[in-house]
Design a protein around this motif. Structure first.
Motif, PDB file in Angstrom:
ATOM      1  N   SER A   6       0.822  -1.209   0.000  1.00 52.33           N
ATOM      2  CA  SER A   6       0.000   0.000   0.000  1.00 52.33           C
ATOM      3  C   SER A   6       0.856   1.259   0.000  1.00 52.33           C
ATOM      4  CB  SER A   6      -0.952   0.003   1.202  1.00 52.33           C
ATOM      5  OG  SER A   6      -0.219   0.037   2.413  1.00 52.33           O
ATOM      6  N   ALA A   7       2.033   1.220   0.602  1.00 53.27           N
ATOM      7  CA  ALA A   7       2.918   2.381   0.622  1.00 53.27           C
ATOM      8  C   ALA A   7       3.580   2.609  -0.736  1.00 53.27           C
ATOM      9  CB  ALA A   7       3.980   2.205   1.699  1.00 53.27           C
ATOM     10  N   ASN A   8       3.750   1.553  -1.517  1.00 49.85           N
ATOM     11  CA  ASN A   8       4.445   1.647  -2.801  1.00 49.85           C
ATOM     12  C   ASN A   8       3.537   1.392  -3.999  1.00 49.85           C
ATOM     13  OD1 ASN A   8       7.169   2.124  -1.848  1.00 49.85           O
ATOM     14  ND2 ASN A   8       6.987   0.093  -0.949  1.00 49.85           N
ATOM     15  N   LEU A   9       2.248   1.515  -3.830  1.00 53.65           N
ATOM     16  CA  LEU A   9       1.307   1.204  -4.890  1.00 53.65           C
ATOM     17  C   LEU A   9       1.499   2.097  -6.119  1.00 53.65           C
ATOM     18  CD1 LEU A   9      -0.996  -0.681  -5.576  1.00 53.65           C
ATOM     19  CD2 LEU A   9      -2.572   1.027  -4.685  1.00 53.65           C
ATOM     20  N   ILE A  10       1.740   3.375  -5.911  1.00 52.20           N
ATOM     21  CA  ILE A  10       1.931   4.285  -7.043  1.00 52.20           C
ATOM     22  C   ILE A  10       3.197   3.926  -7.805  1.00 52.20           C
ATOM     23  CG2 ILE A  10       2.402   6.687  -7.656  1.00 52.20           C
ATOM     24  CD1 ILE A  10       0.499   7.499  -5.443  1.00 52.20           C
ATOM     25  N   ASN A  11       4.269   3.635  -7.104  1.00 48.73           N
ATOM     26  CA  ASN A  11       5.517   3.252  -7.773  1.00 48.73           C
ATOM     27  C   ASN A  11       5.355   1.962  -8.568  1.00 48.73           C
ATOM     28  OD1 ASN A  11       6.873   5.463  -6.743  1.00 48.73           O
ATOM     29  ND2 ASN A  11       7.588   4.341  -4.946  1.00 48.73           N
ATOM     30  N   ILE A  12       4.663   1.012  -7.997  1.00 43.21           N
ATOM     31  CA  ILE A  12       4.437  -0.265  -8.679  1.00 43.21           C
ATOM     32  C   ILE A  12       3.599  -0.037  -9.937  1.00 43.21           C
ATOM     33  CG2 ILE A  12       3.300  -2.516  -8.477  1.00 43.21           C
ATOM     34  CD1 ILE A  12       4.069  -2.409  -5.467  1.00 43.21           C
ATOM     35  N   ALA A  13       2.563   0.791  -9.850  1.00 47.00           N
ATOM     36  CA  ALA A  13       1.717   1.081 -11.003  1.00 47.00           C
ATOM     37  C   ALA A  13       2.506   1.785 -12.101  1.00 47.00           C
ATOM     38  CB  ALA A  13       0.525   1.920 -10.571  1.00 47.00           C
ATOM     39  N   LEU A  14       3.358   2.739 -11.735  1.00 45.03           N
ATOM     40  CA  LEU A  14       4.164   3.450 -12.725  1.00 45.03           C
ATOM     41  C   LEU A  14       5.137   2.516 -13.436  1.00 45.03           C
ATOM     42  CD1 LEU A  14       4.926   6.828 -10.941  1.00 45.03           C
ATOM     43  CD2 LEU A  14       3.490   6.454 -12.934  1.00 45.03           C
ATOM     44  N   VAL A  15       5.765   1.634 -12.699  1.00 40.79           N
ATOM     45  CA  VAL A  15       6.696   0.684 -13.302  1.00 40.79           C
ATOM     46  C   VAL A  15       5.946  -0.238 -14.264  1.00 40.79           C
ATOM     47  CG1 VAL A  15       8.181  -1.298 -12.810  1.00 40.79           C
ATOM     48  CG2 VAL A  15       8.402   0.785 -11.464  1.00 40.79           C
ATOM     49  N   LEU A  16       4.772  -0.685 -13.885  1.00 40.10           N
ATOM     50  CA  LEU A  16       3.986  -1.546 -14.762  1.00 40.10           C
ATOM     51  C   LEU A  16       3.576  -0.822 -16.040  1.00 40.10           C
ATOM     52  CD1 LEU A  16       1.728  -3.456 -12.212  1.00 40.10           C
ATOM     53  CD2 LEU A  16       3.669  -4.349 -13.510  1.00 40.10           C
ATOM     54  N   VAL A  17       3.212   0.448 -15.936  1.00 37.70           N
ATOM     55  CA  VAL A  17       2.839   1.227 -17.121  1.00 37.70           C
ATOM     56  C   VAL A  17       4.042   1.402 -18.031  1.00 37.70           C
ATOM     57  CG1 VAL A  17       2.151   3.538 -17.894  1.00 37.70           C
ATOM     58  CG2 VAL A  17       0.894   2.406 -16.070  1.00 37.70           C
ATOM     59  N   ILE A  18       5.209   1.696 -17.463  1.00 36.85           N
ATOM     60  CA  ILE A  18       6.424   1.868 -18.268  1.00 36.85           C
ATOM     61  C   ILE A  18       6.799   0.571 -18.962  1.00 36.85           C
ATOM     62  CG2 ILE A  18       8.913   2.312 -18.124  1.00 36.85           C
ATOM     63  CD1 ILE A  18       8.225   4.396 -15.950  1.00 36.85           C
ATOM     64  N   VAL A  19       6.713  -0.545 -18.272  1.00 37.08           N
ATOM     65  CA  VAL A  19       7.021  -1.843 -18.863  1.00 37.08           C
ATOM     66  C   VAL A  19       6.034  -2.148 -19.999  1.00 37.08           C
ATOM     67  CG1 VAL A  19       6.996  -4.338 -18.403  1.00 37.08           C
ATOM     68  CG2 VAL A  19       8.177  -2.781 -16.848  1.00 37.08           C
ATOM     69  N   LEU A  20       4.775  -1.815 -19.813  1.00 39.40           N
ATOM     70  CA  LEU A  20       3.775  -2.043 -20.855  1.00 39.40           C
ATOM     71  C   LEU A  20       4.068  -1.199 -22.090  1.00 39.40           C
ATOM     72  CD1 LEU A  20       1.063  -3.315 -21.722  1.00 39.40           C
ATOM     73  CD2 LEU A  20      -0.040  -1.320 -20.711  1.00 39.40           C
ATOM     74  N   VAL A  21       4.430   0.065 -21.901  1.00 38.43           N
ATOM     75  CA  VAL A  21       4.733   0.947 -23.033  1.00 38.43           C
ATOM     76  C   VAL A  21       5.947   0.428 -23.799  1.00 38.43           C
ATOM     77  CG1 VAL A  21       5.557   3.261 -23.640  1.00 38.43           C
ATOM     78  CG2 VAL A  21       3.642   2.990 -22.072  1.00 38.43           C
ATOM     79  N   VAL A  22       6.987   0.029 -23.086  1.00 38.77           N
ATOM     80  CA  VAL A  22       8.192  -0.500 -23.736  1.00 38.77           C
ATOM     81  C   VAL A  22       7.870  -1.785 -24.500  1.00 38.77           C
ATOM     82  CG1 VAL A  22      10.478  -1.504 -23.290  1.00 38.77           C
ATOM     83  CG2 VAL A  22       9.808   0.614 -22.157  1.00 38.77           C
ATOM     84  N   ALA A  23       7.066  -2.648 -23.907  1.00 40.11           N
ATOM     85  CA  ALA A  23       6.694  -3.894 -24.580  1.00 40.11           C
ATOM     86  C   ALA A  23       5.905  -3.608 -25.857  1.00 40.11           C
ATOM     87  CB  ALA A  23       5.882  -4.774 -23.637  1.00 40.11           C
ATOM     88  N   LEU A  24       5.006  -2.638 -25.819  1.00 40.28           N
ATOM     89  CA  LEU A  24       4.232  -2.300 -27.017  1.00 40.28           C
ATOM     90  C   LEU A  24       5.117  -1.676 -28.094  1.00 40.28           C
ATOM     91  CD1 LEU A  24       0.959  -0.901 -25.408  1.00 40.28           C
ATOM     92  CD2 LEU A  24       1.266  -3.069 -26.615  1.00 40.28           C
ATOM     93  N   LEU A  25       6.074  -0.868 -27.702  1.00 40.53           N
ATOM     94  CA  LEU A  25       7.010  -0.296 -28.671  1.00 40.53           C
ATOM     95  C   LEU A  25       7.852  -1.376 -29.337  1.00 40.53           C
ATOM     96  CD1 LEU A  25       8.209   2.910 -26.807  1.00 40.53           C
ATOM     97  CD2 LEU A  25       6.858   2.812 -28.888  1.00 40.53           C
ATOM     98  N   LEU A  26       8.360  -2.300 -28.540  1.00 42.93           N
ATOM     99  CA  LEU A  26       9.154  -3.401 -29.100  1.00 42.93           C
ATOM    100  C   LEU A  26       8.318  -4.252 -30.044  1.00 42.93           C
ATOM    101  CD1 LEU A  26      11.272  -4.519 -26.023  1.00 42.93           C
ATOM    102  CD2 LEU A  26      12.085  -3.459 -28.125  1.00 42.93           C
ATOM    103  N   ARG A  27       7.092  -4.510 -29.649  1.00 40.71           N
ATOM    104  CA  ARG A  27       6.193  -5.303 -30.502  1.00 40.71           C
ATOM    105  C   ARG A  27       5.963  -4.601 -31.839  1.00 40.71           C
ATOM    106  NH1 ARG A  27       0.004  -6.029 -28.931  1.00 40.71           N
ATOM    107  NH2 ARG A  27      -0.729  -6.290 -31.031  1.00 40.71           N
ATOM    108  N   SER A  28       5.769  -3.302 -31.791  1.00 41.89           N
ATOM    109  CA  SER A  28       5.558  -2.530 -33.013  1.00 41.89           C
ATOM    110  C   SER A  28       6.803  -2.540 -33.892  1.00 41.89           C
ATOM    111  CB  SER A  28       5.190  -1.098 -32.651  1.00 41.89           C
ATOM    112  OG  SER A  28       5.135  -0.297 -33.786  1.00 41.89           O
ATOM    113  N   MET A  29       7.973  -2.398 -33.279  1.00 42.71           N
ATOM    114  CA  MET A  29       9.218  -2.412 -34.047  1.00 42.71           C
ATOM    115  C   MET A  29       9.454  -3.764 -34.699  1.00 42.71           C
ATOM    116  SD  MET A  29      11.606  -0.199 -31.446  1.00 42.71           S
ATOM    117  CE  MET A  29      13.112  -0.613 -32.280  1.00 42.71           C
TER     118      MET A  29
END
Length: 60
Positions: A6-29
């Motif tokens: 609960s103390a790190n929920l925002i950090n965990i969510a941000l990391v997951l969003v960044i990982v998702l964006v990178v994965a989608l970029l790699l998939r597109s490339m």
């Protein structure tokens, strides 16, 4: 453990969003590469990667 989550929920969510964006970029490339699309401008005289360029090999 629950308090740490609960103390790190925002950090965990941000990391997951960044990982998702990178994965989608790699998939597109990867899809673009398989489809034969590239970012080559066609100016082989100024190209540092001319040995890997399909248009340089075919003489176009």
């Amino acid at each position: 453990m629950l308090t740490w989550l609960s103390a790190n929920l925002i950090n965990i969510a941000l990391v997951l969003v960044i990982v998702l964006v990178v994965a989608l970029l790699l998939r597109s490339m990867i899809r673009d590469k398989k489809a034969g699309k590239s970012s080559c401008g066609g100016n082989c005289a100024d190209c540092g990667a001319c040995s890997g360029c399909a248009s340089c090999r075919t003489g176009q």
